[in-house]
Write a protein that holds these residues in place. Sequence first.
Motif, mmCIF file in Angstrom:
data_model
loop_
_atom_site.group_PDB
_atom_site.id
_atom_site.type_symbol
_atom_site.label_atom_id
_atom_site.label_comp_id
_atom_site.label_asym_id
_atom_site.label_seq_id
_atom_site.Cartn_x
_atom_site.Cartn_y
_atom_site.Cartn_z
ATOM 1 N N GLU A 93 52.775 47.805 35.810
ATOM 2 C CA GLU A 93 51.921 48.055 36.963
ATOM 3 C C GLU A 93 50.742 47.085 36.978
ATOM 4 O O GLU A 93 50.228 46.695 35.931
ATOM 5 N N LYS A 94 50.321 46.733 38.201
ATOM 6 C CA LYS A 94 49.261 45.738 38.366
ATOM 7 C C LYS A 94 47.961 46.139 37.673
ATOM 8 O O LYS A 94 47.337 45.316 37.012
ATOM 9 N N HIS A 95 47.539 47.387 37.786
ATOM 10 C CA HIS A 95 46.260 47.776 37.170
ATOM 11 C C HIS A 95 46.336 47.716 35.645
ATOM 12 O O HIS A 95 45.354 47.395 34.984
ATOM 13 N N VAL A 96 47.510 47.987 35.079
ATOM 14 C CA VAL A 96 47.674 47.880 33.620
ATOM 15 C C VAL A 96 47.618 46.411 33.207
ATOM 16 O O VAL A 96 46.949 46.048 32.241
ATOM 17 N N ASP A 116 46.172 43.943 34.866
ATOM 18 C CA ASP A 116 44.792 43.479 35.037
ATOM 19 C C ASP A 116 43.905 43.912 33.868
ATOM 20 O O ASP A 116 43.054 43.151 33.412
ATOM 21 N N ARG A 117 44.111 45.126 33.367
ATOM 22 C CA ARG A 117 43.318 45.617 32.229
ATOM 23 C C ARG A 117 43.609 44.794 30.984
ATOM 24 O O ARG A 117 42.691 44.413 30.248
ATOM 25 N N SER A 143 30.940 44.877 35.107
ATOM 26 C CA SER A 143 30.658 46.102 35.844
ATOM 27 C C SER A 143 29.364 45.980 36.651
ATOM 28 O O SER A 143 29.304 46.396 37.809
ATOM 29 N N ARG A 198 35.053 38.985 37.013
ATOM 30 C CA ARG A 198 35.977 40.061 36.654
ATOM 31 C C ARG A 198 37.304 39.756 37.334
ATOM 32 O O ARG A 198 37.366 39.039 38.336
ATOM 33 N N GLY A 251 39.347 41.183 39.284
ATOM 34 C CA GLY A 251 39.593 41.503 40.678
ATOM 35 C C GLY A 251 38.770 40.714 41.677
ATOM 36 O O GLY A 251 38.956 40.841 42.882
#
Length: 162
Positions: free
Chosen positions: A2-5, A7-8, A29, A118, A120
């Motif tokens: 998955e994209k969010h994983v 990216d992390r 942040s 970051r 994103g």
Amino acid sequence: MEKHVLDRLIAEWLARAHPVPAQVLLEWSEHGVALLPLGRSFAAVRLTEALVNGALRPDAPDLVAKALAERLDGPVIHDYRTAGPTYYALIQWHAGLVWDYSETAPCLQSDTYLGVPRIGRREPPGTYWVVPPRYEGDLCRPQAVRDLIDAGHQRVGENTSA
């Protein structure tokens, strides 16, 4: 994956370039950009907008990202410095030890910090990824960066001699 994983994982890899990775996460942040030391995990080649545009000859500014992704096959950061728009191609840290384009496209490494957005952050204003990393450890091939510089020098030279 998955994209969010993904990216992390990429963000964690970038943060590990800093002696205190938690500091990087905090800066991302709070500010969207963190200062990372170069020469440990990767180095960065500074490319002027004139050099990049000379090499790519984009028909439209929005095509620069696509052309850089195709030519360099790795991550590129865009920043607007006081000297004008600048691109940073991330390469293997050890390639900077023998970098031979220091006059026009210096390779920044040890004792230098780079503002890294970051993961994103992919459009202006401010510092952003023109070509974001696609996976942990993703870097431009040094020879691809050299080829881009050579093409830019050749075309910029053609324009000034005509």
